[in-house]
Motif scaffolding. Structure first.
Motif, PDB file in Angstrom:
ATOM      1  N   ALA A   2       9.138  58.609 -64.877  1.00 37.71           N
ATOM      2  CA  ALA A   2       8.724  58.182 -63.552  1.00 37.71           C
ATOM      3  C   ALA A   2       8.971  59.291 -62.537  1.00 37.71           C
ATOM      4  CB  ALA A   2       9.481  56.915 -63.148  1.00 37.71           C
ATOM      5  N   THR A   3       8.073  59.382 -61.585  1.00 36.79           N
ATOM      6  CA  THR A   3       8.214  60.342 -60.492  1.00 36.79           C
ATOM      7  C   THR A   3       8.291  59.591 -59.170  1.00 36.79           C
ATOM      8  OG1 THR A   3       5.820  60.596 -60.282  1.00 36.79           O
ATOM      9  CG2 THR A   3       6.966  62.128 -61.739  1.00 36.79           C
ATOM     10  N   SER A 178      12.224  61.723 -62.679  1.00 36.78           N
ATOM     11  CA  SER A 178      13.484  61.128 -63.128  1.00 36.78           C
ATOM     12  C   SER A 178      13.943  61.762 -64.434  1.00 36.78           C
ATOM     13  CB  SER A 178      13.325  59.615 -63.309  1.00 36.78           C
ATOM     14  OG  SER A 178      12.958  58.998 -62.090  1.00 36.78           O
ATOM     15  N   LEU A 179      15.248  61.873 -64.593  1.00 38.37           N
ATOM     16  CA  LEU A 179      15.812  62.446 -65.809  1.00 38.37           C
ATOM     17  C   LEU A 179      15.896  61.391 -66.908  1.00 38.37           C
ATOM     18  CD1 LEU A 179      18.734  64.492 -64.206  1.00 38.37           C
ATOM     19  CD2 LEU A 179      16.581  65.381 -65.100  1.00 38.37           C
ATOM     20  N   PRO A 180      15.867  61.793 -68.163  1.00 40.81           N
ATOM     21  CA  PRO A 180      15.986  60.816 -69.253  1.00 40.81           C
ATOM     22  C   PRO A 180      17.359  60.163 -69.276  1.00 40.81           C
ATOM     23  CG  PRO A 180      16.050  63.061 -70.111  1.00 40.81           C
ATOM     24  CD  PRO A 180      15.670  63.165 -68.672  1.00 40.81           C
ATOM     25  N   THR A 181      17.416  58.913 -69.689  1.00 39.67           N
ATOM     26  CA  THR A 181      18.669  58.170 -69.744  1.00 39.67           C
ATOM     27  C   THR A 181      19.500  58.633 -70.947  1.00 39.67           C
ATOM     28  OG1 THR A 181      17.572  56.266 -68.764  1.00 39.67           O
ATOM     29  CG2 THR A 181      19.686  55.873 -69.835  1.00 39.67           C
ATOM     30  N   VAL A 182      20.782  58.902 -70.701  1.00 43.30           N
ATOM     31  CA  VAL A 182      21.683  59.357 -71.771  1.00 43.30           C
ATOM     32  C   VAL A 182      22.805  58.355 -72.027  1.00 43.30           C
ATOM     33  CG1 VAL A 182      21.204  61.801 -71.387  1.00 43.30           C
ATOM     34  CG2 VAL A 182      23.036  60.683 -70.100  1.00 43.30           C
ATOM     35  N   PHE A 269      25.293  63.071 -66.962  1.00 45.00           N
ATOM     36  CA  PHE A 269      25.769  61.691 -66.950  1.00 45.00           C
ATOM     37  C   PHE A 269      24.831  60.807 -66.133  1.00 45.00           C
ATOM     38  CE2 PHE A 269      29.506  64.459 -67.259  1.00 45.00           C
ATOM     39  CZ  PHE A 269      30.082  63.976 -68.435  1.00 45.00           C
ATOM     40  N   ASP A 270      24.722  59.538 -66.562  1.00 43.75           N
ATOM     41  CA  ASP A 270      23.931  58.553 -65.819  1.00 43.75           C
ATOM     42  C   ASP A 270      24.738  57.921 -64.699  1.00 43.75           C
ATOM     43  OD1 ASP A 270      21.744  58.906 -67.482  1.00 43.75           O
ATOM     44  OD2 ASP A 270      22.488  57.453 -68.927  1.00 43.75           O
ATOM     45  N   GLY A 327      17.429  59.293 -60.617  1.00 41.79           N
ATOM     46  CA  GLY A 327      17.582  58.027 -61.307  1.00 41.79           C
ATOM     47  C   GLY A 327      18.975  57.693 -61.786  1.00 41.79           C
ATOM     48  N   GLY A 328      20.016  58.394 -61.353  1.00 40.52           N
ATOM     49  CA  GLY A 328      21.377  58.072 -61.749  1.00 40.52           C
ATOM     50  C   GLY A 328      22.037  57.091 -60.783  1.00 40.52           C
TER      51      GLY A 328
END
Length: 411
Positions: A2-3, A178-182, A269-270, A327-328
Protein backbone atom coordinates in the motif's frame (compact mmCIF):
# COMPACT_ATOMS: atom_id res chain seq x y z
CA UNK A 1 2.26 -2.86 -0.96
CA UNK A 2 0.00 0.00 0.00
CA UNK A 3 1.07 3.55 -0.72
CA UNK A 4 -0.07 6.74 0.93
CA UNK A 5 0.30 10.45 0.28
CA UNK A 6 2.00 12.40 3.06
CA UNK A 7 3.20 15.95 3.61
CA UNK A 8 6.96 16.01 3.48
CA UNK A 9 9.50 18.83 3.86
CA UNK A 10 12.64 18.83 1.74
CA UNK A 11 15.43 21.04 3.04
CA UNK A 12 18.17 22.29 0.74
CA UNK A 13 21.00 24.77 1.06
CA UNK A 14 21.17 27.77 -1.23
CA UNK A 15 23.71 30.52 -1.83
CA UNK A 16 22.12 33.97 -2.25
CA UNK A 17 23.77 36.83 -4.07
CA UNK A 18 24.61 39.96 -2.13
CA UNK A 19 21.46 41.66 -3.44
CA UNK A 20 19.27 38.66 -2.55
CA UNK A 21 20.76 38.45 0.94
CA UNK A 22 20.03 42.14 1.55
CA UNK A 23 16.44 41.66 0.37
CA UNK A 24 15.95 38.66 2.65
CA UNK A 25 17.40 40.55 5.61
CA UNK A 26 15.09 43.51 4.90
CA UNK A 27 12.11 41.16 4.75
CA UNK A 28 13.16 39.60 8.06
CA UNK A 29 13.35 43.05 9.64
CA UNK A 30 9.82 43.83 8.44
CA UNK A 31 8.57 40.49 9.77
CA UNK A 32 10.00 41.32 13.19
CA UNK A 33 8.30 44.73 13.17
CA UNK A 34 4.89 43.31 12.21
CA UNK A 35 5.13 40.41 14.64
CA UNK A 36 6.16 42.61 17.57
CA UNK A 37 3.52 45.27 16.86
CA UNK A 38 0.80 42.60 16.59
CA UNK A 39 1.99 40.97 19.83
CA UNK A 40 1.98 44.34 21.59
CA UNK A 41 -1.52 45.00 20.22
CA UNK A 42 -2.81 41.71 21.62
CA UNK A 43 -0.98 42.21 24.91
CA UNK A 44 -2.40 45.71 25.44
CA UNK A 45 -5.95 44.73 24.47
CA UNK A 46 -5.98 41.89 26.99
CA UNK A 47 -4.31 43.70 29.89
CA UNK A 48 -6.38 46.87 29.58
CA UNK A 49 -9.78 45.67 28.33
CA UNK A 50 -9.64 41.87 28.71
CA UNK A 51 -10.32 41.55 24.97
CA UNK A 52 -8.87 38.94 22.63
CA UNK A 53 -7.54 40.09 19.27
CA UNK A 54 -8.05 37.78 16.29
CA UNK A 55 -5.87 37.17 13.26
CA UNK A 56 -8.28 39.15 11.06
CA UNK A 57 -7.94 42.19 13.32
CA UNK A 58 -4.15 42.08 13.20
CA UNK A 59 -4.28 41.65 9.42
CA UNK A 60 -6.43 44.79 9.09
CA UNK A 61 -4.11 46.61 11.48
CA UNK A 62 -1.11 45.69 9.28
CA UNK A 63 -2.83 47.39 6.34
CA UNK A 64 -3.03 50.56 8.40
CA UNK A 65 0.60 50.28 9.49
CA UNK A 66 1.70 50.26 5.85
CA UNK A 67 0.00 53.65 5.36
CA UNK A 68 1.95 55.18 8.24
CA UNK A 69 4.76 57.38 6.80
CA UNK A 70 7.20 55.94 9.36
CA UNK A 71 6.33 52.36 8.35
CA UNK A 72 6.17 52.77 4.58
CA UNK A 73 9.09 50.35 4.28
CA UNK A 74 6.66 47.49 5.05
CA UNK A 75 5.22 47.93 1.54
CA UNK A 76 8.62 47.53 -0.09
CA UNK A 77 8.87 43.80 0.71
CA UNK A 78 6.59 40.88 -0.07
CA UNK A 79 3.38 40.86 1.99
CA UNK A 80 3.25 37.04 2.07
CA UNK A 81 5.80 36.47 4.88
CA UNK A 82 4.23 39.35 6.82
CA UNK A 83 0.82 37.68 6.75
CA UNK A 84 2.39 34.31 7.55
CA UNK A 85 4.05 35.71 10.69
CA UNK A 86 0.60 36.89 11.87
CA UNK A 87 -0.69 33.34 11.37
CA UNK A 88 2.27 32.03 13.37
CA UNK A 89 1.41 34.49 16.16
CA UNK A 90 -2.18 33.26 16.14
CA UNK A 91 -0.97 29.65 16.41
CA UNK A 92 1.36 30.65 19.26
CA UNK A 93 -1.55 32.10 21.25
CA UNK A 94 -3.69 29.02 20.56
CA UNK A 95 -0.91 26.82 21.91
CA UNK A 96 -0.55 29.11 24.93
CA UNK A 97 -4.24 29.06 25.82
CA UNK A 98 -4.33 25.27 25.40
CA UNK A 99 -1.30 24.98 27.75
CA UNK A 100 1.01 23.55 25.12
CA UNK A 101 3.50 26.42 25.10
CA UNK A 102 4.66 29.50 26.97
CA UNK A 103 3.39 33.02 26.36
CA UNK A 104 4.69 34.35 23.00
CA UNK A 105 7.81 36.49 23.19
CA UNK A 106 8.92 39.43 21.09
CA UNK A 107 11.29 38.71 18.23
CA UNK A 108 14.84 39.93 18.65
CA UNK A 109 17.34 40.80 15.94
CA UNK A 110 20.14 38.98 17.79
CA UNK A 111 18.40 36.09 19.55
CA UNK A 112 15.54 35.08 17.24
CA UNK A 113 16.12 32.72 14.34
CA UNK A 114 15.69 34.20 10.87
CA UNK A 115 12.72 32.45 9.28
CA UNK A 116 10.54 33.60 6.35
CA UNK A 117 7.54 31.55 5.24
CA UNK A 118 6.08 31.96 1.74
CA UNK A 119 2.72 30.46 0.76
CA UNK A 120 1.80 29.59 -2.84
CA UNK A 121 1.26 33.28 -3.68
CA UNK A 122 4.82 34.13 -2.76
CA UNK A 123 6.90 31.68 -4.80
CA UNK A 124 7.00 29.70 -8.02
CA UNK A 125 9.18 27.13 -9.74
CA UNK A 126 10.33 27.80 -13.28
CA UNK A 127 10.20 25.22 -16.03
CA UNK A 128 13.81 24.31 -15.29
CA UNK A 129 13.09 23.89 -11.55
CA UNK A 130 14.55 27.19 -10.34
CA UNK A 131 12.87 28.74 -7.31
CA UNK A 132 11.74 32.36 -7.47
CA UNK A 133 10.45 34.32 -4.46
CA UNK A 134 8.10 37.30 -4.57
CA UNK A 135 9.75 40.71 -5.20
CA UNK A 136 13.05 39.05 -6.03
CA UNK A 137 14.31 39.57 -9.55
CA UNK A 138 16.56 36.52 -9.94
CA UNK A 139 16.02 32.88 -8.90
CA UNK A 140 17.75 31.39 -5.86
CA UNK A 141 20.86 29.29 -6.35
CA UNK A 142 19.47 26.18 -4.63
CA UNK A 143 21.56 23.01 -4.55
CA UNK A 144 18.98 20.23 -4.82
CA UNK A 145 20.14 16.93 -3.35
CA UNK A 146 16.87 15.00 -3.81
CA UNK A 147 14.00 14.87 -6.24
CA UNK A 148 10.57 16.12 -5.20
CA UNK A 149 7.27 17.14 -6.75
CA UNK A 150 7.55 20.92 -7.04
CA UNK A 151 4.03 21.12 -8.46
CA UNK A 152 2.52 20.06 -5.12
CA UNK A 153 4.59 22.50 -3.01
CA UNK A 154 2.38 24.40 -0.55
CA UNK A 155 4.90 26.47 1.42
CA UNK A 156 8.53 27.49 1.16
CA UNK A 157 10.46 28.50 4.30
CA UNK A 158 13.75 30.36 4.11
CA UNK A 159 16.01 30.17 7.18
CA UNK A 160 19.49 31.23 8.22
CA UNK A 161 21.37 29.51 11.03
CA UNK A 162 23.88 31.07 13.43
CA UNK A 163 26.73 29.94 11.20
CA UNK A 164 25.41 32.18 8.39
CA UNK A 165 24.20 29.34 6.16
CA UNK A 166 21.00 29.80 4.17
CA UNK A 167 18.45 27.00 3.73
CA UNK A 168 15.14 26.62 1.95
CA UNK A 169 12.55 24.06 3.08
CA UNK A 170 9.88 23.03 0.58
CA UNK A 171 6.71 21.42 1.96
CA UNK A 172 5.03 19.25 -0.65
CA UNK A 173 3.16 15.99 -1.09
CA UNK A 174 5.05 12.73 -1.48
CA UNK A 175 4.09 9.13 -2.11
CA UNK A 176 5.51 6.64 0.42
CA UNK A 177 5.23 2.87 0.28
CA UNK A 178 4.41 0.83 3.38
CA UNK A 179 7.08 -1.57 4.58
CA UNK A 180 6.43 -5.33 4.74
CA UNK A 181 5.22 -6.70 8.07
CA UNK A 182 7.90 -8.56 10.06
CA UNK A 183 5.92 -9.13 13.32
CA UNK A 184 8.74 -7.95 15.56
CA UNK A 185 8.70 -5.55 18.50
CA UNK A 186 11.40 -3.81 20.50
CA UNK A 187 11.63 -1.86 23.73
CA UNK A 188 13.69 1.34 23.63
CA UNK A 189 15.23 2.90 26.71
CA UNK A 190 16.71 6.38 26.25
CA UNK A 191 19.55 7.41 28.51
CA UNK A 192 22.53 9.70 29.01
CA UNK A 193 25.36 7.16 29.20
CA UNK A 194 23.98 5.28 26.19
CA UNK A 195 21.65 7.26 23.95
CA UNK A 196 19.52 4.28 22.87
CA UNK A 197 19.39 0.85 24.51
CA UNK A 198 17.28 -1.86 22.85
CA UNK A 199 15.61 -4.80 24.52
CA UNK A 200 17.73 -7.19 22.39
CA UNK A 201 20.86 -5.90 24.15
CA UNK A 202 22.17 -3.45 21.57
CA UNK A 203 23.45 -0.01 22.59
CA UNK A 204 23.42 2.82 20.05
CA UNK A 205 25.32 6.08 20.53
CA UNK A 206 26.00 9.02 18.20
CA UNK A 207 29.62 8.95 19.37
CA UNK A 208 29.98 5.55 17.70
CA UNK A 209 30.23 7.57 14.49
CA UNK A 210 33.72 8.86 13.73
CA UNK A 211 32.21 11.95 12.09
CA UNK A 212 30.39 12.92 15.30
CA UNK A 213 33.49 12.35 17.45
CA UNK A 214 35.66 14.43 15.13
CA UNK A 215 33.21 17.33 15.06
CA UNK A 216 32.76 17.14 18.83
CA UNK A 217 36.51 17.59 19.27
CA UNK A 218 36.40 20.53 16.85
CA UNK A 219 33.68 22.24 18.94
CA UNK A 220 35.71 21.76 22.12
CA UNK A 221 38.78 23.31 20.49
CA UNK A 222 36.76 26.31 19.29
CA UNK A 223 35.26 26.79 22.75
CA UNK A 224 38.74 26.95 24.29
CA UNK A 225 39.85 29.51 21.71
CA UNK A 226 36.83 31.72 22.39
CA UNK A 227 37.50 31.59 26.13
CA UNK A 228 41.06 32.88 25.62
CA UNK A 229 40.03 35.92 23.55
CA UNK A 230 39.42 39.33 25.13
CA UNK A 231 35.80 40.36 25.59
CA UNK A 232 34.59 42.66 22.81
CA UNK A 233 37.64 42.16 20.58
CA UNK A 234 37.55 41.43 16.86
CA UNK A 235 39.47 38.21 17.43
CA UNK A 236 36.76 37.04 19.81
CA UNK A 237 34.10 37.80 17.20
CA UNK A 238 36.01 35.77 14.61
CA UNK A 239 36.45 32.90 17.08
CA UNK A 240 32.73 32.95 17.90
CA UNK A 241 31.92 32.71 14.18
CA UNK A 242 34.17 29.65 13.86
CA UNK A 243 32.53 28.16 16.94
CA UNK A 244 29.07 28.69 15.42
CA UNK A 245 30.12 26.90 12.25
CA UNK A 246 31.62 23.99 14.19
CA UNK A 247 28.50 23.72 16.36
CA UNK A 248 26.26 23.73 13.28
CA UNK A 249 28.35 20.96 11.70
CA UNK A 250 28.10 18.89 14.89
CA UNK A 251 24.32 19.42 15.03
CA UNK A 252 24.04 18.25 11.41
CA UNK A 253 26.05 15.12 12.20
CA UNK A 254 23.91 14.30 15.25
CA UNK A 255 20.70 14.89 13.29
CA UNK A 256 21.99 12.64 10.51
CA UNK A 257 22.64 9.92 13.11
CA UNK A 258 19.12 10.34 14.47
CA UNK A 259 17.59 9.96 11.01
CA UNK A 260 19.64 6.88 10.16
CA UNK A 261 18.97 5.24 13.54
CA UNK A 262 15.21 5.85 13.55
CA UNK A 263 14.86 4.75 9.93
CA UNK A 264 16.74 1.52 10.66
CA UNK A 265 14.53 0.80 13.68
CA UNK A 266 11.32 1.44 11.73
CA UNK A 267 12.51 -0.89 8.96
CA UNK A 268 13.53 -3.63 11.40
CA UNK A 269 10.54 -3.61 13.79
CA UNK A 270 6.77 -3.22 13.43
CA UNK A 271 6.09 -2.11 17.01
CA UNK A 272 8.40 0.23 18.88
CA UNK A 273 7.77 0.71 22.60
CA UNK A 274 9.19 3.80 24.30
CA UNK A 275 8.69 5.72 27.53
CA UNK A 276 6.46 8.79 27.62
CA UNK A 277 9.23 11.01 28.98
CA UNK A 278 8.66 14.53 30.26
CA UNK A 279 11.73 16.04 28.58
CA UNK A 280 10.90 19.61 29.65
CA UNK A 281 10.69 18.55 33.29
CA UNK A 282 13.81 16.39 33.05
CA UNK A 283 15.89 19.30 31.71
CA UNK A 284 14.58 21.94 34.12
CA UNK A 285 17.21 23.96 35.96
CA UNK A 286 18.20 23.09 39.53
CA UNK A 287 19.78 26.47 40.23
CA UNK A 288 16.93 27.66 42.46
CA UNK A 289 16.70 31.20 43.83
CA UNK A 290 18.78 33.44 46.07
CA UNK A 291 16.58 32.59 49.04
CA UNK A 292 16.37 28.89 48.26
CA UNK A 293 19.40 27.85 46.18
CA UNK A 294 19.45 24.46 44.50
CA UNK A 295 21.69 21.53 45.32
CA UNK A 296 24.03 19.56 43.04
CA UNK A 297 23.58 22.24 40.37
CA UNK A 298 26.69 21.23 38.44
CA UNK A 299 25.68 17.54 38.30
CA UNK A 300 22.14 18.47 37.21
CA UNK A 301 23.54 20.76 34.51
CA UNK A 302 25.63 17.87 33.16
CA UNK A 303 22.58 15.61 33.16
CA UNK A 304 20.56 18.25 31.30
CA UNK A 305 23.32 18.64 28.75
CA UNK A 306 23.40 14.89 28.11
CA UNK A 307 19.62 14.77 27.60
CA UNK A 308 19.60 17.69 25.18
CA UNK A 309 22.58 16.36 23.22
CA UNK A 310 20.82 13.03 22.64
CA UNK A 311 17.58 14.83 21.61
CA UNK A 312 15.00 12.61 23.33
CA UNK A 313 12.08 14.63 22.00
CA UNK A 314 13.33 14.72 18.41
CA UNK A 315 14.08 10.99 18.51
CA UNK A 316 10.48 10.24 19.49
CA UNK A 317 8.97 12.61 16.92
CA UNK A 318 11.05 11.00 14.17
CA UNK A 319 9.89 7.55 15.21
CA UNK A 320 6.26 8.65 15.26
CA UNK A 321 6.06 10.25 11.84
CA UNK A 322 8.17 7.55 10.18
CA UNK A 323 6.01 4.74 11.59
CA UNK A 324 2.94 6.67 10.43
CA UNK A 325 4.44 6.86 6.95
CA UNK A 326 5.58 3.26 6.65
CA UNK A 327 2.84 1.45 8.56
CA UNK A 328 4.46 0.76 11.95
CA UNK A 329 3.31 1.57 15.50
CA UNK A 330 4.85 3.53 18.35
CA UNK A 331 3.54 2.68 21.84
CA UNK A 332 4.27 5.09 24.71
CA UNK A 333 4.51 3.55 28.18
CA UNK A 334 3.48 5.55 31.24
CA UNK A 335 6.39 7.72 32.40
CA UNK A 336 5.86 6.64 36.03
CA UNK A 337 6.24 2.95 35.21
CA UNK A 338 9.36 1.78 37.13
CA UNK A 339 11.01 0.05 34.20
CA UNK A 340 14.53 0.19 35.70
CA UNK A 341 13.47 -1.07 39.15
CA UNK A 342 11.24 -3.93 37.96
CA UNK A 343 12.82 -7.36 37.60
CA UNK A 344 12.18 -8.57 34.06
CA UNK A 345 12.35 -12.20 35.28
CA UNK A 346 9.97 -12.30 38.27
CA UNK A 347 8.33 -8.86 38.25
CA UNK A 348 9.37 -7.75 41.75
CA UNK A 349 10.31 -4.10 42.29
CA UNK A 350 13.62 -3.09 43.86
CA UNK A 351 13.34 -0.13 46.19
CA UNK A 352 16.11 2.44 46.62
CA UNK A 353 17.77 1.99 43.21
CA UNK A 354 20.06 5.02 42.74
CA UNK A 355 20.94 6.61 39.44
CA UNK A 356 24.63 5.69 39.65
CA UNK A 357 23.83 1.96 40.09
CA UNK A 358 24.17 0.58 36.56
CA UNK A 359 23.55 -3.07 37.56
CA UNK A 360 21.63 -4.75 40.36
CA UNK A 361 20.62 -8.21 41.58
CA UNK A 362 17.02 -9.17 42.27
CA UNK A 363 16.62 -10.30 45.89
CA UNK A 364 13.60 -12.49 45.00
CA UNK A 365 14.89 -14.59 42.12
CA UNK A 366 18.62 -13.80 42.16
CA UNK A 367 18.74 -12.55 38.56
CA UNK A 368 21.52 -10.11 37.71
CA UNK A 369 20.32 -7.19 35.59
CA UNK A 370 21.96 -4.47 33.58
CA UNK A 371 19.93 -1.41 34.45
CA UNK A 372 19.34 -0.12 30.91
CA UNK A 373 18.76 -3.46 29.17
CA UNK A 374 16.38 -4.54 31.94
CA UNK A 375 14.44 -1.28 31.48
CA UNK A 376 14.22 -1.83 27.71
CA UNK A 377 12.92 -5.40 28.21
CA UNK A 378 10.25 -4.14 30.63
CA UNK A 379 9.27 -1.31 28.30
CA UNK A 380 8.83 -3.82 25.49
CA UNK A 381 6.60 -6.07 27.60
CA UNK A 382 4.57 -3.15 28.97
CA UNK A 383 4.20 -1.61 25.53
CA UNK A 384 2.87 -4.85 24.05
CA UNK A 385 0.37 -5.06 26.92
CA UNK A 386 -0.80 -1.53 26.23
CA UNK A 387 -1.03 -2.22 22.50
CA UNK A 388 -3.03 -5.41 23.07
CA UNK A 389 -5.46 -4.23 25.74
CA UNK A 390 -5.13 -0.47 25.91
CA UNK A 391 -4.77 -0.75 29.70
CA UNK A 392 -2.32 1.21 31.81
CA UNK A 393 1.00 -0.21 32.89
CA UNK A 394 1.48 1.55 36.21
CA UNK A 395 1.84 -1.33 38.71
CA UNK A 396 -0.57 -1.70 41.58
CA UNK A 397 0.83 -1.75 45.10
CA UNK A 398 1.01 -5.11 46.82
CA UNK A 399 -1.19 -5.54 49.91
CA UNK A 400 0.60 -5.02 53.23
CA UNK A 401 0.20 -8.70 54.16
CA UNK A 402 1.86 -9.83 50.92
CA UNK A 403 4.74 -7.38 51.41
CA UNK A 404 5.28 -8.61 54.98
CA UNK A 405 5.28 -12.27 53.90
CA UNK A 406 7.70 -11.53 51.09
CA UNK A 407 10.02 -9.71 53.50
CA UNK A 408 9.85 -12.64 55.93
CA UNK A 409 10.67 -15.16 53.23
CA UNK A 410 13.85 -13.26 52.30
CA UNK A 411 15.15 -13.25 55.88
Amino acid sequence: MATRTVKRAYKFRFYPTEQQEQELLRTWGCVRVVYNKALQMRHTAWNQNRQRVTYAQTDRAMTGWKKDPELRFLSEVSSVPLQQCLRHLQAAFVNFFERRAHYPRFKSRKRSKLSLTYSTRGFRFDADGQLRLAKMGSPLDVHYSREFDSGSASTVTVTQDRAGRWFVSVLCESEVESLPTVNRSVGIDLGVKDAVVLSDGRRLNPTDSYDVRRKQRKVEQCQKRVAKKAMGSNNRAKARTKLARATAALADARRDWLHKTTTALVEEFDTLCIEDLNVAGMTSSARGTMENPGRNVSAKAGLNRGITEHSFGEFRSMLEYKTEWYGGTVVAVDRFYPSSKTCSSCGSIKTGLRLHQRAWTCTDCGSRHDRDINAAVNINAAGLAVYASGDGVRPARKPAAMQASAAGSRQ
